[in-house]
Structures are given as structure tokens and as C-alpha cells.
Design an enzyme around this catalytic site. Structure first.
Site, mmCIF file in Angstrom:
data_model
loop_
_atom_site.group_PDB
_atom_site.id
_atom_site.type_symbol
_atom_site.label_atom_id
_atom_site.label_comp_id
_atom_site.label_asym_id
_atom_site.label_seq_id
_atom_site.Cartn_x
_atom_site.Cartn_y
_atom_site.Cartn_z
ATOM 1 N N GLY A 1 -7.997 -2.826 -2.448
ATOM 2 C CA GLY A 1 -7.013 -2.026 -2.743
ATOM 3 C C GLY A 1 -6.939 -1.070 -4.003
ATOM 4 O O GLY A 1 -7.190 -1.735 -5.022
ATOM 5 N N PHE A 2 -6.862 -0.021 -3.964
ATOM 6 C CA PHE A 2 -7.059 0.987 -5.077
ATOM 7 C C PHE A 2 -5.712 1.811 -5.390
ATOM 8 O O PHE A 2 -5.951 3.017 -5.453
ATOM 9 C CB PHE A 2 -8.365 1.937 -5.280
ATOM 10 C CG PHE A 2 -8.872 2.271 -6.419
ATOM 11 C CD1 PHE A 2 -9.206 1.542 -7.282
ATOM 12 C CD2 PHE A 2 -8.920 3.597 -6.417
ATOM 13 C CE1 PHE A 2 -9.465 1.816 -8.612
ATOM 14 C CE2 PHE A 2 -9.395 4.023 -7.747
ATOM 15 C CZ PHE A 2 -9.706 3.313 -8.707
ATOM 16 N N ALA B 1 3.144 -0.097 -2.024
ATOM 17 C CA ALA B 1 3.411 -1.218 -1.141
ATOM 18 C C ALA B 1 4.289 -2.221 -2.158
ATOM 19 O O ALA B 1 5.276 -2.799 -1.362
ATOM 20 C CB ALA B 1 2.035 -2.055 -1.113
ATOM 21 N N LYS C 1 3.433 -12.354 -3.235
ATOM 22 C CA LYS C 1 4.595 -12.452 -3.565
ATOM 23 C C LYS C 1 5.617 -13.454 -2.768
ATOM 24 O O LYS C 1 6.472 -14.368 -3.264
ATOM 25 C CB LYS C 1 5.580 -11.101 -3.635
ATOM 26 C CG LYS C 1 4.924 -10.342 -4.687
ATOM 27 C CD LYS C 1 5.875 -9.617 -5.449
ATOM 28 C CE LYS C 1 5.979 -8.034 -4.999
ATOM 29 N NZ LYS C 1 6.638 -7.212 -5.828
ATOM 30 N N GLY D 1 -1.640 1.443 -7.169
ATOM 31 C CA GLY D 1 -0.957 1.362 -8.399
ATOM 32 C C GLY D 1 -1.798 0.064 -9.181
ATOM 33 O O GLY D 1 -2.337 0.342 -10.156
ATOM 34 N N LEU D 2 -1.641 -1.101 -8.461
ATOM 35 C CA LEU D 2 -2.347 -2.123 -9.157
ATOM 36 C C LEU D 2 -3.806 -2.259 -9.327
ATOM 37 O O LEU D 2 -4.666 -2.426 -10.221
ATOM 38 C CB LEU D 2 -1.801 -3.560 -8.471
ATOM 39 C CG LEU D 2 -0.478 -3.899 -8.873
ATOM 40 C CD1 LEU D 2 -0.019 -5.095 -8.160
ATOM 41 C CD2 LEU D 2 -0.071 -3.600 -10.340
ATOM 42 N N HIS E 1 13.228 -6.897 0.530
ATOM 43 C CA HIS E 1 14.150 -8.205 0.175
ATOM 44 C C HIS E 1 15.567 -7.655 0.303
ATOM 45 O O HIS E 1 16.415 -8.539 0.131
ATOM 46 C CB HIS E 1 13.807 -8.332 -1.092
ATOM 47 C CG HIS E 1 12.400 -9.270 -1.207
ATOM 48 N ND1 HIS E 1 12.671 -10.790 -1.025
ATOM 49 C CD2 HIS E 1 11.193 -9.044 -1.584
ATOM 50 C CE1 HIS E 1 11.220 -11.015 -1.008
ATOM 51 N NE2 HIS E 1 10.577 -9.997 -1.397
ATOM 52 N N GLU F 1 7.644 -3.472 -0.376
ATOM 53 C CA GLU F 1 7.831 -4.989 -0.416
ATOM 54 C C GLU F 1 8.907 -5.395 -1.006
ATOM 55 O O GLU F 1 9.748 -6.360 -0.462
ATOM 56 C CB GLU F 1 6.624 -5.640 -0.892
ATOM 57 C CG GLU F 1 5.401 -5.804 0.013
ATOM 58 C CD GLU F 1 3.989 -6.377 -0.417
ATOM 59 O OE1 GLU F 1 4.238 -7.381 -1.018
ATOM 60 O OE2 GLU F 1 2.973 -5.793 -0.322
ATOM 61 N N TYR G 1 -9.880 9.279 -5.481
ATOM 62 C CA TYR G 1 -8.950 8.789 -4.572
ATOM 63 C C TYR G 1 -7.796 9.490 -4.569
ATOM 64 O O TYR G 1 -7.049 9.810 -3.380
ATOM 65 C CB TYR G 1 -8.368 7.545 -5.132
ATOM 66 C CG TYR G 1 -7.435 6.848 -4.428
ATOM 67 C CD1 TYR G 1 -7.777 5.944 -3.267
ATOM 68 C CD2 TYR G 1 -6.244 6.675 -4.891
ATOM 69 C CE1 TYR G 1 -6.849 5.152 -2.711
ATOM 70 C CE2 TYR G 1 -5.072 6.069 -3.834
ATOM 71 C CZ TYR G 1 -5.639 5.310 -2.963
ATOM 72 O OH TYR G 1 -4.457 4.531 -2.251
HETATM 73 P P1 NAD Z 1 -0.366 0.739 -3.062
HETATM 74 O O1 NAD Z 1 0.411 0.987 -2.038
HETATM 75 O O2 NAD Z 1 -0.096 1.331 -4.463
HETATM 76 O O3 NAD Z 1 -1.912 0.596 -3.087
HETATM 77 C C1 NAD Z 1 -2.452 -0.562 -1.653
HETATM 78 C C2 NAD Z 1 -3.790 -0.201 -1.780
HETATM 79 O O4 NAD Z 1 -4.366 -0.975 -0.765
HETATM 80 C C3 NAD Z 1 -4.204 1.490 -1.314
HETATM 81 O O5 NAD Z 1 -5.379 1.774 -1.923
HETATM 82 C C4 NAD Z 1 -4.563 1.200 0.085
HETATM 83 O O6 NAD Z 1 -5.619 2.270 0.457
HETATM 84 C C5 NAD Z 1 -5.260 -0.053 0.175
HETATM 85 N N1 NAD Z 1 -5.242 -0.643 1.415
HETATM 86 C C6 NAD Z 1 -4.188 -0.671 2.482
HETATM 87 N N2 NAD Z 1 -4.829 -1.020 3.469
HETATM 88 C C7 NAD Z 1 -5.939 -1.421 3.432
HETATM 89 C C8 NAD Z 1 -6.956 -2.053 4.196
HETATM 90 N N3 NAD Z 1 -6.699 -2.615 5.436
HETATM 91 N N4 NAD Z 1 -8.316 -2.303 3.553
HETATM 92 C C9 NAD Z 1 -8.479 -1.838 2.477
HETATM 93 N N5 NAD Z 1 -7.671 -1.233 1.599
HETATM 94 C C10 NAD Z 1 -6.334 -1.117 2.095
HETATM 95 O O7 NAD Z 1 -0.091 -1.121 -3.743
HETATM 96 P P2 NAD Z 1 0.267 -1.618 -4.907
HETATM 97 O O8 NAD Z 1 1.943 -1.239 -5.441
HETATM 98 O O9 NAD Z 1 -0.455 -1.578 -6.064
HETATM 99 O O10 NAD Z 1 0.767 -3.295 -4.749
HETATM 100 C C11 NAD Z 1 -0.383 -4.285 -4.209
HETATM 101 C C12 NAD Z 1 0.326 -5.586 -4.023
HETATM 102 O O11 NAD Z 1 0.586 -6.032 -5.098
HETATM 103 C C13 NAD Z 1 1.455 -5.609 -3.185
HETATM 104 O O12 NAD Z 1 1.188 -6.506 -2.280
HETATM 105 C C14 NAD Z 1 2.498 -5.930 -4.255
HETATM 106 O O13 NAD Z 1 3.581 -6.812 -3.572
HETATM 107 C C15 NAD Z 1 1.617 -6.692 -5.027
HETATM 108 N N6 NAD Z 1 2.385 -6.910 -6.328
HETATM 109 C C16 NAD Z 1 2.429 -8.423 -6.957
HETATM 110 C C17 NAD Z 1 3.133 -8.336 -8.095
HETATM 111 C C18 NAD Z 1 3.446 -10.011 -8.621
HETATM 112 O O14 NAD Z 1 3.726 -9.999 -9.715
HETATM 113 N N7 NAD Z 1 3.146 -10.905 -8.100
HETATM 114 C C19 NAD Z 1 3.667 -7.332 -8.817
HETATM 115 C C20 NAD Z 1 3.752 -6.162 -8.190
HETATM 116 C C21 NAD Z 1 2.997 -5.958 -7.192
#
Ligand code: NAD
Length: 336
Positions: free
Chosen positions: A18-19, A195, A129, A21-22, A203, A199, A63
Site C-alpha cells: 500500500g503506497f 482508505a 482498526k 498516505g500511510l 463508522h 473506513e 505514483y
Molecule cells: P490510502 O487509500 O491512502 O492508500 C491505500 C494504498 O493501498 C494505495 O496505494 C493503493 O494503491 C493500495 N492498494 C489498494 N488495494 C491494493 C491491492 N489489492 N494490492 C496492493 N495495493 C493495494 O490508505 P491510507 O489512508 O494510507 O490507509 C491505510 C490503512 O491504514 C487503512 O486501512 C486505514 O484504516 C489504516 N489506518 C490505521 C490507523 C491506526 O491508527 N490504526 C490510522 C490511520 C489509518
């Protein structure tokens, strides 16, 4: 495959799945670390691997401009089955951070199945989460153990850093009455964390994971227009409850999570904190509060702990300890 190392001078080879935000933030955090080297990444449309290390700026630019790090020359590979293909390439990676959307709610579990089937051994870390998503992952514990994967779950901010802080704070008490997590997130632009925001929308009253997943970007924009960019979340289904129950701290009914997300302002709408109320052995009722600095971003508070738990996972893995651990069970190690 070469065993991971940590006590020699070679860095731990890290992959990021996943590339968005996080994922991009984690790659940037890694530029400040000498004990870890970022060597692989996959997004929805491709993957890249370079044993000498990847450049986060170059990867982010590709990207942004071309929609996938698979377009990076010379090592990028375009693929609609990027995780599978990265694993099949046998790229030497000691541990992966799963910065993937968990949409549908079983997506991360399906990715773990791919790892289990691939024969890869090493450490996986998620920032998952939802309680129900983690419950699904818990059912994979024995399989993870038998194939030699050390899996660290719930290792972001919440669940993650705040859950671990609650487990630590609980030590002052003989009985825990309440764990209350409230988070504030400020991001200038929701599209940097699609994402995460989808997500969170799942909620809101009247929404579920499938509805949020199916929303177009325009529909998300319309919803955010109505709320002035603010999402107010209460009584969220967050795995902090399950993790604290599993750690023996308190029953899950005593744990609550809520928060406010401002999607149009980098400043946090409120200070993220966890309050742990309990009774001491002398019969006193008291509350510990752990508050994150307002200047620390969501990305800093998710990616730092995720990499810290990855280091812990590597240490466990080297001792032959595989299977599944939650962030409330072990301490994250500080990555130098
Ligand atoms: P995002 O939407 O910015 O990025 C998602 C990335 O995943 C993209 O690069 C996309 O191309 C890639 N992706 C999607 N489907 C894919 C697949 N089948 N194969 C390979 N890559 C794939 O996501 P984000 O906002 O960075 O969030 C990532 C996760 O982190 C989310 O599930 C979010 O809930 C979680 N998160 C957790 C916390 C925490 O404190 N626990 C806080 C924030 C976010």
C-alpha cells in the site's frame, strides 16, 4: 531465504504494502532510520523492489504522475496482482508493513492468506482498526505459527500506540473500570488518506463498510461538504477493546473509542488521548491520561509504532517465536 538480522550492521529489509498516505509516510520515516532499509513496495497496480533501497521522493512522484510505483524505472513492475507477484519474485524482505485499505473488512485477512500460501517467512505488521477484522485475523494464528510468520496486529495509533499505553497504565491498578480513547485527526486533504477516511465514514450512523467502500470520490466530497469537512465518530467498532481484553486488562465492554477528524485542516480538532480509570490496591479510584502532542500527525503516530512493532517482531522471529501478537501484548522497540 536469508534469515532476518538485527544484531549485525546490516539493516532490516522492509517492504511496504500500500503506497497511499500511510505507505508513503512510512517510507519517509524510514529515511531517518539506519536499522531498517526500505527495499520493496506494492500498490494497487504494481510493485517495485531494490535491495539497495528505494527513494521515497522518486516513488511518490511516479505514483502521483503515473498512478503506480510499478512504473518506476528500472525495477518497477506493473501488475494487477502486485502482492502475489512481489511474493512470487522471492525478493528478500525481512518484514512488511501492511499499509493497505481494509476494504472489504476481510481484505487484510485475504492478504495474510496469500503470505501463508507463498512459503515466505518473516514478520508482518498491520495498523488494522475494526474489531471484527481483527477477530478474523485471530483465526489465522495457528497457520501463521506453523508456516513461520510472526504477525503483529493493531500496531498503528489506535489501535496501537494508545492501546499499548493503556496496557502499560493499567499496571497501577488492580481493577480497570474504563479505558476511553478519543482521537483528533487533522488532514489538509482527505484524498491523501482515501482508505482511512472511507473506513471512518463506515463508522457514521447509517453507513457500513460496504457502503463506504462503494462510495465514489464525488460522493465522499458531497458528504464532507455537508459536514464542513468534519467527521465526528462515537462508539466506534475499534479493536482496542478486543486487544485489551486479550491482554487481560479489562473486558471489552469497558473500552470506548471515538474521535473527530477534520479533513480540511492540518491542525488537530482536539488532542488525541487515552484515559485509563481504575482502582488501586489501596481502594483509590484514579485516572491516568496519556496525551499525544498536537504537533504529531496521524502519520507519525501510526508509522512510528508500526515500525517499532516490526522491530519487536523481528526479534521474536529470530528467537523462533512465530504466530500472532497484538500491540497490547508486547512493547514496540525503538528503531534507530
Ligand atoms: P490510502 O487509500 O491512502 O492508500 C491505500 C494504498 O493501498 C494505495 O496505494 C493503493 O494503491 C493500495 N492498494 C489498494 N488495494 C491494493 C491491492 N489489492 N494490492 C496492493 N495495493 C493495494 O490508505 P491510507 O489512508 O494510507 O490507509 C491505510 C490503512 O491504514 C487503512 O486501512 C486505514 O484504516 C489504516 N489506518 C490505521 C490507523 C491506526 O491508527 N490504526 C490510522 C490511520 C489509518
Amino acid at each position: 531465504m536469508k534469515a532476518p538480522f538485527i544484531n549485525d550492521n546490516s539493516p532490516i529489509r522492509v517492504g511496504i504494502l500500500g503506497f497511499g498516505g500511510l505507505g508513503q509516510a512510512a517510507a519517509n520515516v524510514l529515511t531517518h532510520k539506519t536499522e531498517m532499509r526500505w527495499v520493496a513496495a506494492a500498490d494497487r497496480h504494481g510493485y517495485v523492489h531494490d535491495n539497495d533501497g528505494l527513494d521515497p521522493d522518486k516513488c511518490a512522484e511516479i505514483y502521483r504522475k503515473q498512478g503506480s510505483i510499478g512504473a518506476l524505472k528500472p525495477n518497477g513492475i506493473q501488475s494487477e496482482t502486485s502482492i502475489h507477484d512481489l511474493l512470487a519474485s522471492h525478493a528478500p524482505v525481512d518484514g512488511y508493513f501492511l499499509a493497505l485499505p481494509n476494504l472489504p473488512n476481510t481484505f487484510i485477512a485475504s492478504v495474510i492468506q496469500q503470505f501463508i500460501q507463498s512459503g515466505w517467512r518473516g514478520v508482518l505488521v498491520d495498523a488494522l482498526k475494526r474489531t471484527s477484522a481483527m477477530e478474523k485475523i485471530l483465526t489465522l494464528k495457528d497457520e501463521l505459527q506453523s508456516v513461520g510468520i510472526t504477525y503483529m496486529t493493531g500496531c498503528g495509533a489506535t489501535p496501537g500506540l494508545l492501546t499499548a499505553a493503556a496496557a502499560l497504565a493499567a499496571q497501577s491498578f488492580v481493577e480497570i473500570h474504563q479505558v476511553k480513547i478519543i482521537f483528533g485527526v487533522g488532514i489538509a486533504n482527505w484524498e491523501a488518506y482515501r482508505a482511512t477516511i472511507r473506513e471512518d465514514i463506515a463508522h457514521l450512523p447509517g453507513y457500513d463498510v460496504e457502503q463506504a467502500r462503494a462510495m465514489t470520490d464525488d460522493e465522499v466530497n458531497q458528504l464532507l461538504d455537508k459536514t464542513n469537512g468534519i467527521l465526528t465518530l462515537e462508539n466506534m467498532e475499534h479493536a482496542d477493546d478486543l486487544m485489551l481484553e486479550l491482554a487481560g486488562v479489562c473486558g471489552r465492554d469497558r473500552v470506548t473509542v471515538g474521535g473527530v477528524v477534520d479533513t480540511r485542516n492540518g491542525k488537530k480538532p482536539l488532542s488525541t488521548h487515552v484515559r485509563i480509570t481504575g482502582r488501586t490496591f489501596e481502594g483509590k479510584i484514579s485516572t491516568h491520561t496519556f496525551t499525544l502532542g498536537d504537533e504529531t500527525s496521524m502519520a507519525a503516530n501510526v508509522c512510528g509504532p508500526a515500525l517499532g512493532y516490526l522491530k519487536t517482531g523481528i526479534q521474536l522471529h529470530q528467537r523462533g517465536i512465530n504466530g500472532l501478537f497484538t500491540a497490547a501484548e508486547v512493547m514496540p522497540q525503538f528503531v534507530r
